[in-house]
Design a protein around this motif. Structure first.
Motif, PDB file in Angstrom:
ATOM      1  N   GLN A   1      13.100   8.127  -5.610  1.00  0.00           N
ATOM      2  CA  GLN A   1      12.100   7.860  -4.786  1.00  0.00           C
ATOM      3  C   GLN A   1      11.087   6.855  -5.180  1.00  0.00           C
ATOM      4  OE1 GLN A   1      10.553  11.957  -5.066  1.00  0.00           O
ATOM      5  NE2 GLN A   1      12.374  12.771  -4.023  1.00  0.00           N
ATOM      6  N   GLN A   2      10.923   6.573  -6.543  1.00  0.00           N
ATOM      7  CA  GLN A   2      10.013   5.611  -6.854  1.00  0.00           C
ATOM      8  C   GLN A   2      10.556   4.255  -6.841  1.00  0.00           C
ATOM      9  OE1 GLN A   2       9.624   7.239 -11.010  1.00  0.00           O
ATOM     10  NE2 GLN A   2       7.508   8.007 -10.383  1.00  0.00           N
ATOM     11  N   ASN A   3      12.026   3.983  -6.804  1.00  0.00           N
ATOM     12  CA  ASN A   3      12.783   2.918  -6.630  1.00  0.00           C
ATOM     13  C   ASN A   3      12.621   2.410  -5.406  1.00  0.00           C
ATOM     14  OD1 ASN A   3      13.401   2.447  -9.119  1.00  0.00           O
ATOM     15  ND2 ASN A   3      15.393   3.571  -9.178  1.00  0.00           N
ATOM     16  N   ILE A   4      12.929   3.661  -4.259  1.00  0.00           N
ATOM     17  CA  ILE A   4      12.781   3.016  -2.944  1.00  0.00           C
ATOM     18  C   ILE A   4      11.566   2.695  -2.488  1.00  0.00           C
ATOM     19  CG2 ILE A   4      12.800   4.285  -0.613  1.00  0.00           C
ATOM     20  CD1 ILE A   4      15.151   6.215  -1.540  1.00  0.00           C
ATOM     21  N   ALA A   5      10.458   3.456  -3.287  1.00  0.00           N
ATOM     22  CA  ALA A   5       9.004   2.611  -2.860  1.00  0.00           C
ATOM     23  C   ALA A   5       8.688   1.392  -3.475  1.00  0.00           C
ATOM     24  CB  ALA A   5       8.006   3.816  -3.409  1.00  0.00           C
ATOM     25  N   GLY A   6       9.217   1.089  -4.741  1.00  0.00           N
ATOM     26  CA  GLY A   6       9.038  -0.347  -5.318  1.00  0.00           C
ATOM     27  C   GLY A   6       7.824  -0.692  -4.971  1.00  0.00           C
ATOM     28  N   ASN A   7       7.676  -1.852  -4.602  1.00  0.00           N
ATOM     29  CA  ASN A   7       6.381  -2.558  -4.282  1.00  0.00           C
ATOM     30  C   ASN A   7       6.212  -2.622  -2.631  1.00  0.00           C
ATOM     31  OD1 ASN A   7       5.796  -3.271  -6.825  1.00  0.00           O
ATOM     32  ND2 ASN A   7       7.101  -4.930  -6.766  1.00  0.00           N
ATOM     33  N   GLN A   8       6.850  -1.828  -1.916  1.00  0.00           N
ATOM     34  CA  GLN A   8       6.619  -1.975  -0.203  1.00  0.00           C
ATOM     35  C   GLN A   8       5.599  -1.067  -0.033  1.00  0.00           C
ATOM     36  OE1 GLN A   8      10.073  -1.388   2.012  1.00  0.00           O
ATOM     37  NE2 GLN A   8      11.232  -0.306   0.220  1.00  0.00           N
ATOM     38  N   ASN A   9       5.160  -1.255   1.446  1.00  0.00           N
ATOM     39  CA  ASN A   9       4.366  -0.852   2.009  1.00  0.00           C
ATOM     40  C   ASN A   9       4.845   0.809   2.459  1.00  0.00           C
ATOM     41  OD1 ASN A   9       1.978  -2.280   1.920  1.00  0.00           O
ATOM     42  ND2 ASN A   9       2.766  -3.551   3.663  1.00  0.00           N
ATOM     43  N   VAL A  10       4.507   1.949   1.849  1.00  0.00           N
ATOM     44  CA  VAL A  10       5.160   3.032   2.181  1.00  0.00           C
ATOM     45  C   VAL A  10       4.275   4.285   2.290  1.00  0.00           C
ATOM     46  CG1 VAL A  10       5.284   3.794  -0.168  1.00  0.00           C
ATOM     47  CG2 VAL A  10       7.199   4.330   1.219  1.00  0.00           C
ATOM     48  N   VAL A  11       4.753   5.326   3.224  1.00  0.00           N
ATOM     49  CA  VAL A  11       4.395   6.609   3.750  1.00  0.00           C
ATOM     50  C   VAL A  11       5.421   7.551   3.156  1.00  0.00           C
ATOM     51  CG1 VAL A  11       3.244   8.061   5.280  1.00  0.00           C
ATOM     52  CG2 VAL A  11       3.074   5.750   5.746  1.00  0.00           C
TER      53      VAL A  11
ATOM     54  N   MET B   1       0.819  -1.151  -0.071  1.00  0.00           N
ATOM     55  CA  MET B   1      -0.008  -0.183   0.151  1.00  0.00           C
ATOM     56  C   MET B   1       0.797   1.129  -0.052  1.00  0.00           C
ATOM     57  SD  MET B   1      -2.619   1.475   2.815  1.00  0.00           S
ATOM     58  CE  MET B   1      -3.811   0.030   2.900  1.00  0.00           C
ATOM     59  N   GLN B   2       0.666   2.300  -0.935  1.00  0.00           N
ATOM     60  CA  GLN B   2       1.218   3.598  -0.803  1.00  0.00           C
ATOM     61  C   GLN B   2       0.285   4.677  -0.298  1.00  0.00           C
ATOM     62  OE1 GLN B   2       1.992   3.676  -4.984  1.00  0.00           O
ATOM     63  NE2 GLN B   2       4.054   2.536  -4.710  1.00  0.00           N
ATOM     64  N   ILE B   3       0.936   5.500   0.544  1.00  0.00           N
ATOM     65  CA  ILE B   3       0.245   6.519   1.349  1.00  0.00           C
ATOM     66  C   ILE B   3       1.161   7.970   0.791  1.00  0.00           C
ATOM     67  CG2 ILE B   3      -0.645   7.658   3.103  1.00  0.00           C
ATOM     68  CD1 ILE B   3      -0.937   4.719   4.315  1.00  0.00           C
ATOM     69  N   ALA B   4       0.541   8.989   0.344  1.00  0.00           N
ATOM     70  CA  ALA B   4       1.169  10.165  -0.241  1.00  0.00           C
ATOM     71  C   ALA B   4       0.711  11.278   0.587  1.00  0.00           C
ATOM     72  CB  ALA B   4       0.720  10.273  -1.647  1.00  0.00           C
ATOM     73  N   ILE B   5       1.561  12.148   1.090  1.00  0.00           N
ATOM     74  CA  ILE B   5       1.206  13.175   1.988  1.00  0.00           C
ATOM     75  C   ILE B   5       1.999  14.341   1.306  1.00  0.00           C
ATOM     76  CG2 ILE B   5       1.110  14.005   4.112  1.00  0.00           C
ATOM     77  CD1 ILE B   5       0.933  11.398   5.545  1.00  0.00           C
ATOM     78  N   ASP B   6       1.168  15.423   0.895  1.00  0.00           N
ATOM     79  CA  ASP B   6       1.887  16.530   0.208  1.00  0.00           C
ATOM     80  C   ASP B   6       1.224  17.744   1.012  1.00  0.00           C
ATOM     81  OD1 ASP B   6       3.529  15.371  -2.024  1.00  0.00           O
ATOM     82  OD2 ASP B   6       1.481  14.740  -2.563  1.00  0.00           O
ATOM     83  N   GLY B   7       1.920  19.029   0.630  1.00  0.00           N
ATOM     84  CA  GLY B   7       1.470  20.245   1.438  1.00  0.00           C
ATOM     85  C   GLY B   7       2.718  21.015   1.380  1.00  0.00           C
TER      86      GLY B   7
END
Ligand code: CDP
Ligand code: CDP
Length: 213
Positions: free
Chosen positions: A112-122, A1-7
């Motif tokens: 950043q996309q490589n770090i996220a990969g298929n992991q669960n990430v915030v 699961m990927q969670i994106a927090i911007d602002g």
């Protein structure tokens, strides 16, 4: 699961992202720290910050890593701990310029996309929901009045012994909002949360209530 927090700055992104990542046992990625690290090393190595090519070459020589030490997240570049240094006001003042260069963004976005990969990430930043992780499962965009955000920075600085007036901080925050506006677009499918009158706990609960596991 990927969670994106911007602002924008001081809306509580990193504080909230860290707590949520811990609660869910997800990886937390602070993308701002990467732009800040490049700015810090650019300044340290006396590189002309108008020179996109030199900055991009410097970036390519940097290995970025983060680890929790004594309950606190530390950032390392080529094994040097830069956790404190990248938060200096001089870095905050110059980071938007460094982050505006297309080749810098291209390199860091793919990292950043490589770090996220298929992991669960915030992941928190400015362009996570729009560019870095456009298919994130949850997208949040935090906002708050610049005066409230400057007051938060003021209190943070006070603890660190940094003496900048509230007025100076309001000006600096508004300037950074303006410079970041191009790369800081709210995703159409993001949930907007005004954190101005909310405590950290309230913001965390508000996000957690939306996230279904
Ligand atoms: O913590 P704060 O909100 O002050 O800033 P940050 O998240 O550490 O980001 C520092 C700067 O990096 C921002 O002002 C942007 O110029 C840049 N940045 C970006 O362009 N894209 C991102 N995904 C994250 C940060
Ligand atoms: O990552 P970002 O720059 O968006 O903000 P932060 O570094 O997480 O938060 C900036 C400061 O505001 C921290 O000292 C937080 O504890 C504080 N804050 C707060 O007091 N209340 C909130 N609702 C959000 C942040």
């Amino acid at each position: 699961m990927q969670i994106a927090i911007d602002g924008p700055a001081s809306t509580g992104k990193s504080t909230v992202a860290k707590i949520i990542a811990k609660k869910l046992d997800f990886l937390y990625v602070d993308t701002g720290a990467m732009y800040r690290s490049l700015t810090y090393f650019g300044l340290k190595n006396k590189i002309d910050l108008n020179n996109e090519e030199l900055l991009t070459n410097l970036l390519k020589s940097m290995n970025y890593d983060s680890r929790v030490i004594n309950n606190r997240l530390h950032f390392f570049v080529n094994s040097e701990d830069v956790t404190q240094e990248i938060r200096n006001p001089i870095v905050a003042k110059n980071v938007s310029q460094v982050a505006s260069y297309p080749s810098v963004r291209k390199h860091l976005i793919s990292l950043q996309q490589n770090i996220a990969g298929n992991q669960n990430v915030v992941m928190d930043g400015r362009d996570i929901g729009t560019v870095v992780l456009p298919s994130a499962d949850y997208k949040f965009f935090l906002t708050a009045d610049p005066k409230i955000r400057a007051k938060r920075r003021f209190l943070e600085n006070k603890k660190k012994g940094i003496n900048l007036s509230l007025e100076e901080l309001v000006t600096a925050i508004k300037r950074r909002d303006e410079l970041d506006s191009k790369q800081m677009v709210m995703a159409k499918d993001a949930i907007l949360i005004d954190t101005g009158e909310m405590s950290i706990d309230q913001v965390v609960n508000s996000l957690m209530n939306k996230i279904q596991r």
